[in-house]
Design a protein around this motif. Sequence first.
Motif, PDB file in Angstrom:
ATOM      1  N   ILE A 159     112.413  -3.318  28.924  1.00 26.19           N
ATOM      2  CA  ILE A 159     111.326  -3.376  27.895  1.00 26.19           C
ATOM      3  C   ILE A 159     111.579  -3.942  26.564  1.00 26.19           C
ATOM      4  O   ILE A 159     110.607  -4.477  26.266  1.00 26.19           O
ATOM      5  CB  ILE A 159     110.841  -1.764  27.865  1.00 26.19           C
ATOM      6  CG1 ILE A 159     109.205  -1.872  27.309  1.00 26.19           C
ATOM      7  CG2 ILE A 159     111.670  -0.976  27.181  1.00 26.19           C
ATOM      8  CD1 ILE A 159     108.341  -2.514  28.155  1.00 26.19           C
ATOM      9  N   CYS A 160     112.803  -3.638  26.252  1.00 24.55           N
ATOM     10  CA  CYS A 160     113.238  -4.311  24.965  1.00 24.55           C
ATOM     11  C   CYS A 160     112.844  -5.882  25.054  1.00 24.55           C
ATOM     12  O   CYS A 160     112.498  -6.719  24.134  1.00 24.55           O
ATOM     13  CB  CYS A 160     114.539  -4.048  24.590  1.00 24.55           C
ATOM     14  SG  CYS A 160     115.075  -4.838  23.049  1.00 24.55           S
ATOM     15  N   ALA A 161     113.531  -6.411  26.128  1.00 25.53           N
ATOM     16  CA  ALA A 161     113.500  -8.019  26.417  1.00 25.53           C
ATOM     17  C   ALA A 161     111.971  -8.541  26.261  1.00 25.53           C
ATOM     18  O   ALA A 161     111.770  -9.333  25.804  1.00 25.53           O
ATOM     19  CB  ALA A 161     114.025  -8.330  27.825  1.00 25.53           C
ATOM     20  N   LEU A 166     107.715 -11.017  23.332  1.00 21.50           N
ATOM     21  CA  LEU A 166     105.990 -11.084  22.851  1.00 21.50           C
ATOM     22  C   LEU A 166     106.365 -11.342  21.287  1.00 21.50           C
ATOM     23  O   LEU A 166     105.437 -12.296  20.783  1.00 21.50           O
ATOM     24  CB  LEU A 166     105.270  -9.936  23.112  1.00 21.50           C
ATOM     25  CG  LEU A 166     104.897  -9.666  24.627  1.00 21.50           C
ATOM     26  CD1 LEU A 166     104.511  -8.321  24.778  1.00 21.50           C
ATOM     27  CD2 LEU A 166     104.009 -10.646  25.039  1.00 21.50           C
ATOM     28  N   ALA A 167     107.073 -10.673  20.551  1.00 25.62           N
ATOM     29  CA  ALA A 167     107.190 -10.661  19.233  1.00 25.62           C
ATOM     30  C   ALA A 167     107.653 -12.079  19.048  1.00 25.62           C
ATOM     31  O   ALA A 167     107.288 -12.757  17.936  1.00 25.62           O
ATOM     32  CB  ALA A 167     108.275  -9.784  18.726  1.00 25.62           C
ATOM     33  N   ASP A 190     100.660  -0.305  27.581  1.00 29.36           N
ATOM     34  CA  ASP A 190     100.289  -1.052  26.402  1.00 29.36           C
ATOM     35  C   ASP A 190     100.919  -2.278  26.495  1.00 29.36           C
ATOM     36  O   ASP A 190     100.311  -3.352  26.317  1.00 29.36           O
ATOM     37  CB  ASP A 190     100.284  -0.175  25.227  1.00 29.36           C
ATOM     38  CG  ASP A 190      99.375   0.902  25.019  1.00 29.36           C
ATOM     39  OD1 ASP A 190      98.422   1.084  25.830  1.00 29.36           O
ATOM     40  OD2 ASP A 190      99.547   1.626  24.034  1.00 29.36           O
ATOM     41  N   THR A 191     102.233  -2.280  26.379  1.00 28.32           N
ATOM     42  CA  THR A 191     103.064  -3.687  26.563  1.00 28.32           C
ATOM     43  C   THR A 191     102.622  -4.598  27.859  1.00 28.32           C
ATOM     44  O   THR A 191     102.534  -5.717  27.828  1.00 28.32           O
ATOM     45  CB  THR A 191     104.580  -3.092  26.686  1.00 28.32           C
ATOM     46  OG1 THR A 191     104.819  -2.359  25.668  1.00 28.32           O
ATOM     47  CG2 THR A 191     105.575  -4.379  26.707  1.00 28.32           C
ATOM     48  N   ALA A 192     102.241  -3.806  29.002  1.00 23.46           N
ATOM     49  CA  ALA A 192     102.165  -4.416  30.189  1.00 23.46           C
ATOM     50  C   ALA A 192     100.741  -5.087  30.203  1.00 23.46           C
ATOM     51  O   ALA A 192     100.426  -6.272  30.124  1.00 23.46           O
ATOM     52  CB  ALA A 192     101.892  -3.612  31.515  1.00 23.46           C
ATOM     53  N   ALA A 193      99.758  -4.528  29.255  1.00 22.71           N
ATOM     54  CA  ALA A 193      98.414  -5.087  29.018  1.00 22.71           C
ATOM     55  C   ALA A 193      98.524  -6.218  28.143  1.00 22.71           C
ATOM     56  O   ALA A 193      97.854  -7.293  28.331  1.00 22.71           O
ATOM     57  CB  ALA A 193      97.478  -4.097  28.308  1.00 22.71           C
ATOM     58  N   LYS A 197      98.257 -10.900  28.967  1.00 19.32           N
ATOM     59  CA  LYS A 197      97.446 -11.920  28.206  1.00 19.32           C
ATOM     60  C   LYS A 197      98.437 -12.880  27.620  1.00 19.32           C
ATOM     61  O   LYS A 197      98.339 -14.147  27.559  1.00 19.32           O
ATOM     62  CB  LYS A 197      96.725 -11.244  26.778  1.00 19.32           C
ATOM     63  CG  LYS A 197      95.969 -10.408  27.250  1.00 19.32           C
ATOM     64  CD  LYS A 197      95.068  -9.797  25.896  1.00 19.32           C
ATOM     65  CE  LYS A 197      95.960  -8.806  25.326  1.00 19.32           C
ATOM     66  NZ  LYS A 197      95.347  -8.249  24.419  1.00 19.32           N
ATOM     67  N   HIS A 198      99.765 -12.799  27.575  1.00 14.42           N
ATOM     68  CA  HIS A 198     100.808 -13.710  26.983  1.00 14.42           C
ATOM     69  C   HIS A 198     102.187 -13.474  28.084  1.00 14.42           C
ATOM     70  O   HIS A 198     103.225 -13.340  27.766  1.00 14.42           O
ATOM     71  CB  HIS A 198     101.588 -13.272  25.878  1.00 14.42           C
ATOM     72  CG  HIS A 198     100.064 -13.042  24.699  1.00 14.42           C
ATOM     73  ND1 HIS A 198      99.644 -14.131  24.415  1.00 14.42           N
ATOM     74  CD2 HIS A 198      99.463 -12.074  24.128  1.00 14.42           C
ATOM     75  CE1 HIS A 198      98.798 -14.066  23.423  1.00 14.42           C
ATOM     76  NE2 HIS A 198      98.734 -12.658  23.394  1.00 14.42           N
TER      77      HIS A 198
END
Length: 374
Positions: A159-161, A166-167, A190-193, A197-198
């Motif tokens: 999840i960190c990767a 994304l950042a 939320d991260t998956a959503a 998109k990206h």
Amino acid sequence: MSDEILYAMALTRLSGFNFQTALELYRSLGSCTSIYEHRHDIGDIIPDATPRLIAALDNWSDALTRSNAEMEFISRHGIHALTLNDPNYPQRMKECDDAPIIMYYKGTADLNQQHVINIVGTRRCTTYGQDIIRRFIADLRQMCPKVLVISGLAYGIDICAHRESLAAGYDTLGVLAHGLDQLYPPRHRDTAAEMVKHGGLITEFMSQTNADKVNFVRRNRIVAGMSDATVLVESAAKGGGLITCDIARSYNRDVFAFPGSVTSFTSEGCNNLIRDNGAALISNASDFVKAMGWQNDTELKKAQHEGIERQLFPDMGADEQTVVNILIKHNDIQLNILSVQSNIPIGKLTAILFQLEMKGIVKPLAGGTYHLII
């Protein structure tokens, strides 16, 4: 195409996730539709087919009923079903002997991006591991803008990767161990959503497939197979990240690991892997880029900033310029198509492309495709 998708879904169920068998059938007959058409005489076409396989392929009724329901599900939820003959199917994965004959994908990323890496490791990562990922991805983004970052959306390193990618402005892809009707762990929803998109989410599993333990091991081969390289960041002496590294090596892919303190439990796996020559030691993104031979990405990016255009590459003959002009208009095309468009025989074209590669102008990709470096 819809029939091919339907029969690919059904074949996966009939084969019981025996990847090699399903792939052998596909490569023997050329499509899942052909396998269905020959379901009653498969023993004549494949003499070494087992009685169990022949019996399984003789009756598709239940598998097709389930697959029709899945077709409705993916249509309602905007999910793309990618079969082996789909140009959007991950071509690096297609090279592997246990590639899934169908994958389910939701997202926006190019699954055949110029460079694809995966970052894996422990679910109990430390601040040290988080800092490594943050610096590595930020620096890599500056050196190589076109990279797709893959991981498994799990706790810790995964999840960190994803979040650091994304950042940094990278697309990032999560490979799931279950169907796209759920998300595990739910905390990462939320991260998956944002990834949809990206980047995106991808799986070989139909909906209503739970995140069982065996599915995570199956998932790891896709993480490894879709990538040019595996990067291990923190791992205990045993763990899923090490399994992914082992699979990557079996696919003849590059494997790298960040070392850690000899007293750190979460670096033991990385240190052991480096010691046993199972991974190359890296300490930063520059080490990685040099090892992968991606320096030209940086050099050409600087050249563009200085106003040097691609048409001004030095020492190009007429045929080389013809090839470059075609790639400028239609980049990432296969050798046979390039031969037709340039009117250059494949034998001669191969030699020209080799010279352009030596000059740092083009780069071969998976599936016999050539990319004009920009």
